[in-house]
Enzyme design. Structure first.
Site, PDB file in Angstrom:
ATOM      1  CG  HIS A  80     -55.486  47.891  18.579  1.00  0.00           C
ATOM      2  ND1 HIS A  80     -54.122  47.884  18.745  1.00  0.00           N
ATOM      3  CD2 HIS A  80     -55.875  49.172  18.823  1.00  0.00           C
ATOM      4  CE1 HIS A  80     -53.713  49.085  19.089  1.00  0.00           C
ATOM      5  NE2 HIS A  80     -54.759  49.890  19.141  1.00  0.00           N
ATOM      6  CE  LYS A 119     -55.464  48.037  22.484  1.00  0.00           C
ATOM      7  NZ  LYS A 119     -54.454  47.684  23.499  1.00  0.00           N
TER       8      LYS A 119
END
Length: 240
Positions: A137, A141
């Site tokens: 990600h 995040k």
């Protein structure tokens, strides 16, 4: 026409969701809720214009406030936030006895299909196979592993003839090892690898655009709008 409000509207996903709602002529955007007031944005849920479904892309800390408000006014909730604790899930389950709640760790149709495939494969995996997961990600995040990684692990482990623990990072222990990478601007990329000394099976899902999650959340809102109560997920939306 379904009226939709957004919790976490000032966040990246909130903005993507708002854009997708405005492109859909079958639904109406009624307003947003966030920590700070702004044009069309309130910082108190009671100040929202009337709506049918509230879609939440915010943080787990907001959950109790959302649940209390939804129960008080009997509103449907689509929870698209990740990072919930076990206590949070117990709370969600409890409130779902009174109001309709839709929850998924990932609103991508592709991820849902991947979990189906993983269950089929995992049911035939024996102890000769190593199982590794890669969870990528963007650098901002907060939760690691992601909710999607946990979702994929559950799909694998539920079907394995011999259950394995989820292990973060490299280890000599026998388990399902997940390696979480937070770098650059990855929307979301997840790979599950089954490998023994003779062969390797590799399954990868790549999200190219955040709108895939917004589109799924909108489908969930349409699905849950007329429900009286209960806890629903992607199996209910797309069929088990």
């Amino acid at each position: 026409m379904i009226k939709i409000a957004i919790s976490g509207v000032l966040g990246k996903m909130g903005q993507v969701l708002k854009k997708q709602i405005l492109l859909d002529e079958s639904i109406t955007y009624t307003g947003g809720y966030d920590r700070y007031k702004g044009e069309g944005v309130v910082d108190n849920l009671d100040d929202l214009d009337n709506f049918d479904v509230l879609i939440d892309f915010s943080t787990p800390t907001v959950l109790p406030t959302l649940l209390d408000f939804a129960k008080k006014h009997h509103k449907a909730l689509v929870l698209a936030t990740t990072g919930y604790s076990e206590d949070d899930f117990l709370l969600i389950k409890s409130y779902s006895q009174h109001i309709p709640i839709f929850y998924s760790a990932n609103y991508s149709v592709g991820i849902h299909l991947l979990t189906k495939a993983l269950k089929v494969v995992s049911s035939q995996i024996d102890s000769s196979y190593d199982i590794e997961m890669i969870d990528k990600h963007h650098r901002f995040k907060k939760d690691s592993p992601s909710g999607t990684a946990f979702k994929l692990y559950d799909a694998v482990n539920d079907a394995l003839p011999e259950k394995r623990a989820l292990i973060h990072g490299e280890s000599s222990e026998n388990g399902v090892h997940v390696h979480s990478l937070r770098l650059g601007n990855y929307v979301g990329e997840h790979t599950v690898i089954f490998s023994n000394l003779s062969e390797t099976l590799e399954f990868t899902h790549i999200a190219h655009d955040k709108c895939v999650f917004a589109e799924g959340a909108i489908k969930a809102a349409k699905f849950i709008k007329d429900k009286k109560s209960g806890l629903f997920g992607m199996d209910d939306l797309l069929g088990a």
